[in-house]
Write an enzyme that holds these catalytic residues in place. Structure first.
Site, PDB file in Angstrom:
ATOM      1  N   CYS A 103       0.803  -1.218   0.000  1.00 27.53           N
ATOM      2  CA  CYS A 103       0.000   0.000   0.000  1.00 27.53           C
ATOM      3  C   CYS A 103       0.839   1.273   0.000  1.00 27.53           C
ATOM      4  O   CYS A 103       0.641   2.160  -0.839  1.00 27.53           O
ATOM      5  CB  CYS A 103      -0.921   0.014   1.226  1.00 27.53           C
ATOM      6  SG  CYS A 103      -2.069  -1.371   1.310  1.00 27.53           S
ATOM      7  N   HIS A 163      -1.814   6.863   4.557  1.00 24.14           N
ATOM      8  CA  HIS A 163      -0.752   5.864   4.708  1.00 24.14           C
ATOM      9  C   HIS A 163       0.595   6.316   4.162  1.00 24.14           C
ATOM     10  O   HIS A 163       1.400   5.502   3.706  1.00 24.14           O
ATOM     11  CB  HIS A 163      -1.172   4.545   4.035  1.00 24.14           C
ATOM     12  CG  HIS A 163      -0.676   3.334   4.782  1.00 24.14           C
ATOM     13  ND1 HIS A 163      -0.839   2.047   4.307  1.00 24.14           N
ATOM     14  CD2 HIS A 163      -0.018   3.212   5.971  1.00 24.14           C
ATOM     15  CE1 HIS A 163      -0.318   1.189   5.164  1.00 24.14           C
ATOM     16  NE2 HIS A 163       0.199   1.879   6.176  1.00 24.14           N
TER      17      HIS A 163
END
Length: 479
Positions: free
Chosen positions: A89, A146
């Site tokens: 990710c 993130h």
């Protein structure tokens, strides 16, 4: 770059020279016509979403839920069959935001040791949001970030005027409403965060299991509000709608629980399609269809955990791996009057390419003080160029360099077990023909006629490794 015609190839020195000059060749982006309005950009990104999930890629009703809204983008625009991302990710999001392969954004100035794969990006990186903000775009992020959760690295510090979402990943929450939760442990629970450019973000609701079910609903509602506000003002905008599904735990909103009769994953697929439909309808209702680039894609292939849900179509494995099920995700783009409807291509495109492509559309500036890896895909997307300018991508999993993919071939110096994630070095590189062997089950053997492909594969691999080794890094001063 390698020519699209065969069989002649440039020598390694000439290829390497052209590779290292690539950043200067990318500058500047094509200028917008003086009277052409700058398009709005709506970028929808799913979280750990297999290539084959939407109906447009063979999923949909096969997966227990039709996806007419997502499929409509393919019907009205472009469908890429070979859109590539990173294996995890954070690296994928770093590539998207910076236009630089994630291995570059993890480099420490003055150090040979890269940062952790989960580090995110530093303040000195110039993000897509900053690039667009600099030319007058309103910018917003709704959903998963993130890329850093400390001062200087929040979305509001990296070019987003406003943002709402989770700073890290859904599996980084501790779920205080779990039936097995024990109190009095002093646990700091994950929170939904709310922020604006230049301000310290505020903590919102605890990201518990109930909020997990409601998160993508809230993301959609806030994104629609942003689109409506900006459309009324008549100024260009960019919104990154970074959904938290289908990252585990996969939990449908109560409005969709049991809707399909095929379980929670199919319910979430139906839910996601409905939310995309709401976004498309908002763009239509506000009268900005003709001047809005609308993209649907994902940060990674399906969850890499053995036994997890997710459908990668014909491709092997899922995220955290060097296989195509990790690298390839769905990518659909609509821009009426510019991107031809019903276009389909198996040419290679990578997440890093969206930075210069959006810069061209918006009249933005591409940084000249650091190595940029993205290539302008606007001529390809709009049909003015028959093929993608990109022919290859590197293959990384965490800090491990596995090899390269060139056209429809992949060369791997290492392999990974699909179940244990054990990595082993290979005495001889494996070469896979992705047309003949999409599951990457049987590497080509040296005695076969296809040994000619070793030449271009090793050339791009050596050029890439030399580029990384000689990369001076980004400027150390914060933007």
């Amino acid at each position: 770059m390698l020519s699209s015609s065969l069989p002649s190839y440039p020598s390694l020195p000439s290829l390497l020279a052209s590779f290292l000059l690539l950043p200067s060749l990318l500058l500047p982006p094509a200028a917008q016509a003086a009277d052409a309005p700058r398009p709005n950009i709506v970028l929808v990104m799913m979280d750990n979403f297999g290539w084959g999930e939407p109906g447009a890629y063979g999923g949909g009703i096969l997966r227990g839920a039709a996806t007419p809204s997502i499929d409509s983008i393919a019907e009205q625009g472009l469908k890429l069959l070979n859109f590539n991302v990173e294996a995890e990710c954070t690296p994928s999001r770093a590539s998207l935001m910076t236009g630089r392969f994630a291995v570059r954004t993890r480099q420490r100035p003055g150090s040979a040791e890269p940062r952790s794969v989960w580090y995110g990006i530093d303040p000195y990186e110039i993000t897509m949001a900053e690039m667009l903000s600099d030319v007058g775009y309103a910018t917003a992020l709704f959903g998963k970030w993130h890329l850093g959760n400390e001062a200087g690295r929040w979305p509001g510090d990296q070019g987003f005027d406003e943002w709402y979402g989770i700073p890290r990943s859904s599996d980084r929450s501790f779920w205080p409403d779990s039936t097995s939760f024990t109190t009095d442990l002093g646990i700091e629970f994950a929170h939904v965060m709310i922020g604006k450019k230049g301000e310290t973000p505020a903590k919102g609701a605890v990201y518990n299991l109930e909020m997990r079910k409601n998160m993508d609903r809230e993301i959609t509602t806030r994104a629609k509000d942003f689109i409506e506000r900006q459309a009324k003002q008549g100024e260009p905008f960019f919104t990154w709608i970074s959904y938290t599904q289908t990252h585990e735990p996969v939990e449908p909103h109560e409005d969709f629980h049991g809707e399909t009769g095929h379980g929670g994953y199919a319910d979430v697929l139906a839910q996601s399609d409905a939310y995309v439909g709401e976004l498309l309808e908002t763009v239509k209702r506000m009268g900005i269809i003709e001047n809005t680039i609308f993209i649907f894609t994902a940060d990674n292939g399906r969850e890499g955990i053995p036994g997890s849900f997710g459908f990668t179509g014909p491709w092997r494995a899922g995220m955290f791996s060097p296989w195509e099920g990790s690298m390839r995700v769905s990518f659909l783009a609509r821009w009426p009057g510019h991107i031809p409807a019903g276009s389909v291509s198996n040419d290679i495109v990578h997440l890093v390419d969206l930075f210069p492509t959006f810069a061209t559309a918006a009249g933005g500036t591409i940084p000249t003080d650091r190595t940029m890896d993205g290539m302008d895909m606007m001529p390809f997307f709009t049909g003015r160029a028959a093929t993608s300018p990109r022919e290859w991508v590197p293959v990384y999993v965490e800090e491990h360099f596995f090899g390269v993919k060139w056209r429809n071939w992949k060369l791997l110096l290492k392999e990974m077990d699909d179940d244990s994630y054990a990595i082993r070095d290979l005495a001889y590189a494996s070469v896979y023909n992705l047309i003949k062997d999409p599951k990457e089950e049987e590497p080509e053997q040296n005695y076969l006629p296809d040994t000619w492909v070793d030449f271009p594969l090793y050339e791009v691999m050596e050029a890439h490794l030399e580029s990384i080794a000689s990369d001076p890094g980004s400027p150390r001063t914060a933007r």
